[in-house]
Design an enzyme around this catalytic site. Sequence first.
Site, PDB file in Angstrom:
ATOM      1  N   LYS A   1      -4.375   3.827   2.188  1.00 17.17           N
ATOM      2  CA  LYS A   1      -5.437   3.048   1.570  1.00 17.17           C
ATOM      3  C   LYS A   1      -6.514   3.940   0.955  1.00 17.17           C
ATOM      4  O   LYS A   1      -6.983   3.685  -0.151  1.00 17.17           O
ATOM      5  CB  LYS A   1      -6.031   2.083   2.596  1.00 17.17           C
ATOM      6  CG  LYS A   1      -5.052   0.969   2.984  1.00 17.17           C
ATOM      7  CD  LYS A   1      -5.541   0.241   4.225  1.00 17.17           C
ATOM      8  CE  LYS A   1      -4.612  -0.912   4.600  1.00 17.17           C
ATOM      9  NZ  LYS A   1      -4.953  -1.452   5.942  1.00 17.17           N
TER      10      LYS A   1
ATOM     11  N   LYS B   1       0.826  -1.228   0.000  1.00 15.50           N
ATOM     12  CA  LYS B   1       0.000   0.000   0.000  1.00 15.50           C
ATOM     13  C   LYS B   1       0.846   1.259   0.000  1.00 15.50           C
ATOM     14  O   LYS B   1       0.508   2.250  -0.622  1.00 15.50           O
ATOM     15  CB  LYS B   1      -0.942   0.010   1.194  1.00 15.50           C
ATOM     16  CG  LYS B   1      -0.232  -0.052   2.510  1.00 15.50           C
ATOM     17  CD  LYS B   1      -1.156  -0.224   3.690  1.00 15.50           C
ATOM     18  CE  LYS B   1      -0.351  -0.599   4.913  1.00 15.50           C
ATOM     19  NZ  LYS B   1      -0.320  -2.031   5.167  1.00 15.50           N
TER      20      LYS B   1
ATOM     21  N   GLY C   1      -6.797  -6.063   2.666  1.00 11.16           N
ATOM     22  CA  GLY C   1      -6.474  -7.493   2.673  1.00 11.16           C
ATOM     23  C   GLY C   1      -7.269  -8.317   1.686  1.00 11.16           C
ATOM     24  O   GLY C   1      -7.116  -8.182   0.473  1.00 11.16           O
TER      25      GLY C   1
END
Lengths: 425, 425
Positions: free
Chosen positions: A202, A102, A131
């Site tokens: 993210k 990330k 994930g």
Amino acid sequence: MKIALLGLGNVGRGVWKILETNKEEVSERSGYDIEVAKILVRDVAKNRGFEVPEELLTSDPEEVFNDDSIRIIVEVMGGVDPAYDYMMRAIRSKKHVVTANKFAIATVGDELIAEARKNGVMLYYEASVAGGIPIINGLNESLTANKIEEIIGIINGTTNYILTKMTYENCSFESALKEAQDMGYAEADPTADVDAYDALYKIRILTSLGFGVNYDVDNIYREGIRNIQSVDIEYAKKFGYVIKLLGIAKENNGGLEIRVHPAMIPERHPLANVNDSFNAIFIKGNAIGDLMMYGRGAGDLPTGSSVVADIISILRKDIDNYTAPRAINVKKPLLLKSMDETETDYYIRLKIKDIPGVLGQVSTILGQHDVSISSMIQKGQGHEWVSLVFVTHKTLEGKLNTAMEEIKSLSFVEEVSNIIRVEKL
Amino acid sequence: MKIALLGLGNVGRGVWKILETNKEEVSERSGYDIEVAKILVRDVAKNRGFEVPEELLTSDPEEVFNDDSIRIIVEVMGGVDPAYDYMMRAIRSKKHVVTANKFAIATVGDELIAEARKNGVMLYYEASVAGGIPIINGLNESLTANKIEEIIGIINGTTNYILTKMTYENCSFESALKEAQDMGYAEADPTADVDAYDALYKIRILTSLGFGVNYDVDNIYREGIRNIQSVDIEYAKKFGYVIKLLGIAKENNGGLEIRVHPAMIPERHPLANVNDSFNAIFIKGNAIGDLMMYGRGAGDLPTGSSVVADIISILRKDIDNYTAPRAINVKKPLLLKSMDETETDYYIRLKIKDIPGVLGQVSTILGQHDVSISSMIQKGQGHEWVSLVFVTHKTLEGKLNTAMEEIKSLSFVEEVSNIIRVEKL
């Protein structure tokens, strides 16, 4: 079909295990028997707690990059240096790349994606956000008929675990963090999680896919959960909210709000029931309406599931002759709104002297700045200091801040104990 | 890029609207300006309540199928006849097909899929299950690294709306159904929804993707929600459950359970909070762990969102020279378990005469068949007839049924009022 892993930590182990355990499924679905031909590690001799043939391990990158029979590089080492250089090198030698990184995708992903496009190779990074949850593929493939209006994610499992403990077991932040560390959810230095850097990366990646904008992470508002106290969680319950760390990207009058911070959300909203270390991403599109994906945001196998799915996706395409499809990004990027232009409700907790007329003065100042109060609780009567807690109606953050500066300077105000955004959703 | 719609009902209207409203996004993401060149309808003159250029409408299928410039057929008419023939004809004239037709995919989908594969065209059907929720793409692309262990879906919005009303507003089944009809969620003849045919088709499609088995829908157990009474919902609450209509497919000792029926699930499970007309699909995979997708399972725009995403997916591939990737189905299909082999907990409500020793006799019979009780409530003491309500531990359905036959014949048992499966999840 030979592939190589760069790194053999938590995610690398998950990838290895899945390729072993689900060999048959992976082979049927990809059309190839996949062979991990090399694994690049820093220390070949390290005890990893599980079996992996010694001859696969190497600490020499040349063994990986100079092997033309290796067609896919799986980067699961994390960090930018040397992962970025390794991925660039792989791309330029026409190797397809799968990464779970990330940090690299959020900060230097644009260069990597452009280079992959130029070289006719695939660069997949499903595992980089949340994930096992297939949110990247969701945005890239399944939501393409939509104008995305909002992305709201609980995208850090560690902080969600801590907040869940604080909410349902009345733990303090400190003891919940300690427990998260004991459980292996939080690192010894928990900064990346609790100060919301992880969530920032993210939401940056999701924003780029959903809105076609590539803002520098340094320009995105970020606030962690260190200031959330048990008393705030108690008040949240009284008002019908729970507190979650959210990554938010939403359109607002032709601009874009992107921010990462703890927020109160209504207790019956689907995101409010995302507990423990689970992640979830809630999306509003102008056609699909509300969509939520919920699952494991971390862990060797869930993250490995996304990595291996990416490998299979690559193999199901024409790996020798790949042309990238059109980018899904729209042309006219939205301008990033300043936090002053953000509009939400606010929860405000003040410590004040209990003297008559206090509430009148506070609400007068708020009113002068177009801030109106929707509910209020005053606690501790009879003591010298009392808590004055209120929730505002929808307010421009800039106006609220100006009002709060004035309120802070009132003689009877000891401190502004906390301000937490309230997202009505 | 010319496409044609077959049908212009609810979903067709959604597709039309999205192609209009999100023209720019669709064009950027697909790389084509999409033109709806023909719309096949039964009655060209019908007033549809929205604007669509008259010259596009035709009731003559030849105008669609004989036009070589039309490359994608979007089937949104529903039903098998004539949708199946039309899709076959489209496929054989090398037109790609997108369909929202759960009934056709569940019952004759295997032939359609095989024919598409043979003809080198794409057949996409994301919209056939759970409207806007990208569960088909999820199974086909994102979960490929997993052995799927369980698929549990709330996949019928109408029954979920009815059960939500019954749960949170204490409505009877009849009044909740009436309200669903008034809201346009349920048809005048609600059979397809409340008797769970709709959910049956959808779980059949999901089972085929998740487990690679293509069982005839007639062999799959199906039970609707007509027997759910307010009193059952009340008892469910007392035991900590909510009642949902579930489609379930799960591995059980090398076989596969597939069944559609109302079930009690724990009130804190993510599926328990899927309310109103929302759908959700909960999946367990051996790598990903738990994954849930939540969203709008019906409606013109959400379903249209999936249809248009499929169109875009087709256009992002090489439409002139398409080779189907390998099927994701695994080779060794699991055998369908009979309902007798199903294992769950059971909620049982009896109407009995209130005489001493009743509970002893009932539990003795249960015990003789290896059924043990985990909790029990007896209500109505002092009246001639009382309710005896209990929940069993995990039990083979065959054994439970035998025990219940014996219990039914006891002189003090007036009726077995209801039996509802309890899924611990």
